[in-house]
Design a protein around this motif. Sequence first.
Motif, PDB file in Angstrom:
ATOM      1  N   GLY A  46       0.811  -1.214   0.000  1.00  9.97           N
ATOM      2  CA  GLY A  46       0.000   0.000   0.000  1.00  9.97           C
ATOM      3  C   GLY A  46       0.840   1.257   0.000  1.00  9.97           C
ATOM      4  O   GLY A  46       0.526   2.241  -0.708  1.00  9.97           O
ATOM      5  N   LEU A  47       1.928   1.244   0.772  1.00 11.80           N
ATOM      6  CA  LEU A  47       2.797   2.415   0.852  1.00 11.80           C
ATOM      7  C   LEU A  47       3.468   2.695  -0.481  1.00 11.80           C
ATOM      8  O   LEU A  47       3.522   3.852  -0.926  1.00 11.80           O
ATOM      9  N   ARG A  48       3.980   1.667  -1.133  1.00  7.89           N
ATOM     10  CA  ARG A  48       4.669   1.911  -2.405  1.00  7.89           C
ATOM     11  C   ARG A  48       3.682   2.374  -3.475  1.00  7.89           C
ATOM     12  O   ARG A  48       4.053   3.130  -4.374  1.00  7.89           O
ATOM     13  N   ARG A  49       2.424   1.949  -3.374  1.00  7.26           N
ATOM     14  CA  ARG A  49       1.423   2.436  -4.337  1.00  7.26           C
ATOM     15  C   ARG A  49       1.152   3.912  -4.133  1.00  7.26           C
ATOM     16  O   ARG A  49       0.984   4.663  -5.105  1.00  7.26           O
ATOM     17  N   VAL A  50       1.105   4.339  -2.885  1.00  2.55           N
ATOM     18  CA  VAL A  50       0.910   5.761  -2.600  1.00  2.55           C
ATOM     19  C   VAL A  50       2.089   6.568  -3.129  1.00  2.55           C
ATOM     20  O   VAL A  50       1.926   7.627  -3.745  1.00  2.55           O
ATOM     21  N   LEU A  51       3.295   6.047  -2.912  1.00  2.00           N
ATOM     22  CA  LEU A  51       4.497   6.779  -3.311  1.00  2.00           C
ATOM     23  C   LEU A  51       4.703   6.817  -4.824  1.00  2.00           C
ATOM     24  O   LEU A  51       5.523   7.597  -5.310  1.00  2.00           O
ATOM     25  N   THR A  52       3.991   5.976  -5.547  1.00  2.00           N
ATOM     26  CA  THR A  52       4.115   5.968  -7.012  1.00  2.00           C
ATOM     27  C   THR A  52       2.805   6.372  -7.700  1.00  2.00           C
ATOM     28  O   THR A  52       2.703   6.274  -8.928  1.00  2.00           O
ATOM     29  N   ASP A  53       1.841   6.829  -6.929  1.00  2.00           N
ATOM     30  CA  ASP A  53       0.529   7.196  -7.482  1.00  2.00           C
ATOM     31  C   ASP A  53       0.664   8.462  -8.318  1.00  2.00           C
ATOM     32  O   ASP A  53       0.985   9.536  -7.797  1.00  2.00           O
ATOM     33  N   PRO A  54       0.408   8.394  -9.634  1.00  2.00           N
ATOM     34  CA  PRO A  54       0.568   9.581 -10.490  1.00  2.00           C
ATOM     35  C   PRO A  54      -0.455  10.667 -10.181  1.00  2.00           C
ATOM     36  O   PRO A  54      -0.262  11.828 -10.579  1.00  2.00           O
ATOM     37  N   ALA A  55      -1.524  10.311  -9.456  1.00  2.00           N
ATOM     38  CA  ALA A  55      -2.538  11.310  -9.105  1.00  2.00           C
ATOM     39  C   ALA A  55      -2.097  12.188  -7.942  1.00  2.00           C
ATOM     40  O   ALA A  55      -2.679  13.250  -7.698  1.00  2.00           O
ATOM     41  N   GLN A  56      -1.068  11.739  -7.200  1.00  2.00           N
ATOM     42  CA  GLN A  56      -0.557  12.508  -6.065  1.00  2.00           C
ATOM     43  C   GLN A  56       0.515  13.486  -6.532  1.00  2.00           C
ATOM     44  O   GLN A  56       1.297  13.195  -7.435  1.00  2.00           O
ATOM     45  N   ALA A  57       0.548  14.650  -5.900  1.00  2.00           N
ATOM     46  CA  ALA A  57       1.548  15.656  -6.248  1.00  2.00           C
ATOM     47  C   ALA A  57       2.947  15.138  -5.908  1.00  2.00           C
ATOM     48  O   ALA A  57       3.141  14.563  -4.829  1.00  2.00           O
ATOM     49  N   VAL A  78      17.690   9.607   2.301  1.00  2.00           N
ATOM     50  CA  VAL A  78      16.405  10.310   2.278  1.00  2.00           C
ATOM     51  C   VAL A  78      16.292  11.166   1.022  1.00  2.00           C
ATOM     52  O   VAL A  78      15.264  11.155   0.327  1.00  2.00           O
ATOM     53  N   ASP A  79      17.362  11.914   0.715  1.00  2.00           N
ATOM     54  CA  ASP A  79      17.332  12.780  -0.469  1.00  2.00           C
ATOM     55  C   ASP A  79      17.162  11.967  -1.746  1.00  2.00           C
ATOM     56  O   ASP A  79      16.407  12.353  -2.654  1.00  2.00           O
ATOM     57  N   LEU A  80      17.859  10.833  -1.823  1.00  2.00           N
ATOM     58  CA  LEU A  80      17.783  10.005  -3.027  1.00  2.00           C
ATOM     59  C   LEU A  80      16.385   9.421  -3.206  1.00  2.00           C
ATOM     60  O   LEU A  80      15.809   9.478  -4.294  1.00  2.00           O
ATOM     61  N   VAL A  81      15.832   8.862  -2.132  1.00  2.00           N
ATOM     62  CA  VAL A  81      14.491   8.260  -2.217  1.00  2.00           C
ATOM     63  C   VAL A  81      13.443   9.330  -2.492  1.00  2.00           C
ATOM     64  O   VAL A  81      12.513   9.116  -3.286  1.00  2.00           O
ATOM     65  N   SER A  82      13.583  10.492  -1.865  1.00  2.00           N
ATOM     66  CA  SER A  82      12.630  11.579  -2.107  1.00  2.00           C
ATOM     67  C   SER A  82      12.626  11.983  -3.574  1.00  2.00           C
ATOM     68  O   SER A  82      11.566  12.227  -4.168  1.00  2.00           O
ATOM     69  N   GLY A  83      13.809  12.052  -4.162  1.00  5.05           N
ATOM     70  CA  GLY A  83      13.885  12.371  -5.585  1.00  5.05           C
ATOM     71  C   GLY A  83      13.243  11.298  -6.439  1.00  5.05           C
ATOM     72  O   GLY A  83      12.596  11.597  -7.454  1.00  5.05           O
ATOM     73  N   MET A  84      13.395  10.054  -6.043  1.00  2.26           N
ATOM     74  CA  MET A  84      12.828   8.952  -6.823  1.00  2.26           C
ATOM     75  C   MET A  84      11.307   8.972  -6.800  1.00  2.26           C
ATOM     76  O   MET A  84      10.662   8.714  -7.816  1.00  2.26           O
ATOM     77  N   VAL A  85      10.700   9.276  -5.648  1.00  2.00           N
ATOM     78  CA  VAL A  85       9.234   9.257  -5.595  1.00  2.00           C
ATOM     79  C   VAL A  85       8.633  10.491  -6.268  1.00  2.00           C
ATOM     80  O   VAL A  85       7.438  10.516  -6.577  1.00  2.00           O
ATOM     81  N   ARG A  86       9.460  11.512  -6.508  1.00  2.00           N
ATOM     82  CA  ARG A  86       8.977  12.647  -7.302  1.00  2.00           C
ATOM     83  C   ARG A  86       8.828  12.255  -8.769  1.00  2.00           C
ATOM     84  O   ARG A  86       8.054  12.874  -9.509  1.00  2.00           O
ATOM     85  N   SER A  87       9.586  11.257  -9.186  1.00  2.00           N
ATOM     86  CA  SER A  87       9.544  10.815 -10.583  1.00  2.00           C
ATOM     87  C   SER A  87       8.287   9.996 -10.851  1.00  2.00           C
ATOM     88  O   SER A  87       7.606   9.535  -9.933  1.00  2.00           O
ATOM     89  N   ARG A  88       8.021   9.797 -12.118  1.00  2.00           N
ATOM     90  CA  ARG A  88       6.857   8.999 -12.528  1.00  2.00           C
ATOM     91  C   ARG A  88       7.320   7.570 -12.811  1.00  2.00           C
ATOM     92  O   ARG A  88       8.335   7.360 -13.487  1.00  2.00           O
ATOM     93  N   TRP A  89       6.563   6.585 -12.307  1.00  2.00           N
ATOM     94  CA  TRP A  89       6.888   5.173 -12.478  1.00  2.00           C
ATOM     95  C   TRP A  89       5.736   4.461 -13.173  1.00  2.00           C
ATOM     96  O   TRP A  89       4.568   4.693 -12.854  1.00  2.00           O
ATOM     97  N   SER A  90       6.059   3.611 -14.133  1.00  2.00           N
ATOM     98  CA  SER A  90       5.028   2.892 -14.883  1.00  2.00           C
ATOM     99  C   SER A  90       4.259   1.931 -13.996  1.00  2.00           C
ATOM    100  O   SER A  90       3.050   1.748 -14.154  1.00  2.00           O
ATOM    101  N   GLN A  91       4.969   1.279 -13.066  1.00  2.00           N
ATOM    102  CA  GLN A  91       4.364   0.357 -12.113  1.00  2.00           C
ATOM    103  C   GLN A  91       4.973   0.613 -10.742  1.00  2.00           C
ATOM    104  O   GLN A  91       6.145   0.979 -10.636  1.00  2.00           O
ATOM    105  N   SER A  92       4.185   0.393  -9.701  1.00  2.00           N
ATOM    106  CA  SER A  92       4.694   0.648  -8.353  1.00  2.00           C
ATOM    107  C   SER A  92       5.877  -0.257  -8.024  1.00  2.00           C
ATOM    108  O   SER A  92       6.806   0.154  -7.323  1.00  2.00           O
ATOM    109  N   ARG A  93       5.869  -1.480  -8.554  1.00  2.00           N
ATOM    110  CA  ARG A  93       6.961  -2.404  -8.271  1.00  2.00           C
ATOM    111  C   ARG A  93       8.277  -1.941  -8.888  1.00  2.00           C
ATOM    112  O   ARG A  93       9.363  -2.294  -8.405  1.00  2.00           O
ATOM    113  N   ASP A  94       8.205  -1.151  -9.949  1.00  2.00           N
ATOM    114  CA  ASP A  94       9.427  -0.666 -10.585  1.00  2.00           C
ATOM    115  C   ASP A  94      10.260   0.180  -9.630  1.00  2.00           C
ATOM    116  O   ASP A  94      11.491   0.182  -9.698  1.00  2.00           O
TER     117      ASP A  94
END
Length: 271
Positions: A46-57, A78-94
């Motif tokens: 559930g958490l990774r889906r939230v972090l990769t949800d394209p509908a979220q800012a 923290v900085d690296l992961v924060s930058g990654m979740v700002r990006s768009r992902w095709s699938q949450s598992r990616d």
Amino acid sequence: MNGASREALAAARERLDALTDSTSVDAGTLADELAAVTALLDREVGLRRVLTDPAQAPEAKAQLAERLLGGQVGGPTVDLVSGMVRSRWSQSRDLVDALEELADIADLTAAQKSGSLDDVEDELFRFGRIVSSNTELRAALTDRAATPAAKVELLHRLLGGRAAPVTERLVTRLVTAPRGRSLESGLESLSKLAAERRERLVAVVTSAVPLSDTQKQRLGAALAKLYGHTMHLNIDVDPEIVGGIRVQVGDEVINGSIADRIEDAGRRLAG
């Protein structure tokens, strides 16, 4: 990965390189922390889906990651992961796959900085050969009923003091958290990442007899000229090929063994 995920991973790898270029960032610590985040998001669907949800800012997702990880891991992670979740992902598992790859790259970077990357490359290759030829060992390392602690202990007995610390860490993570990968494919992926850190292609060379240092140098130079790229040789001895050598670079195979030529001649006669 494809599309957006491939672009997001490429951007994350650039940020990782920038971080590990800094002398103030310990690549080994970064690897351990990225592996811990990988395990968290692999477990918390559930958490990774939230972090990769394209509908979220993007900024909202980054802030969530910062709140969750702040105080648990270091600032660079923290900085690296924060930058990654700002990006768009095709699938949450990616996102999880990318984090896992970055953890491996960070460990290989640590080996590169310590001057042990060549050893790690060779040890990963040799360990893969041992696993493929020892069914009992492979069964023990892939047994789903065995506890992670038991597998860690077995690997430590096999590799502790005999292999570079980075090699042991990489193999231990692969065995204890395969995430759907086979042991063989995981080791192959690690070997490719190791070669990539050196900006080299990998040639798997099978020879009937051990090659001398001079022969290795000549072969490496010939392959480098052929492919226009520095080449790392993984040497495997197999008496069954009778004589000569067999070279595989990626999906391309260069057959130069007597056995291959005999087999080819037989096919021509039969045809």
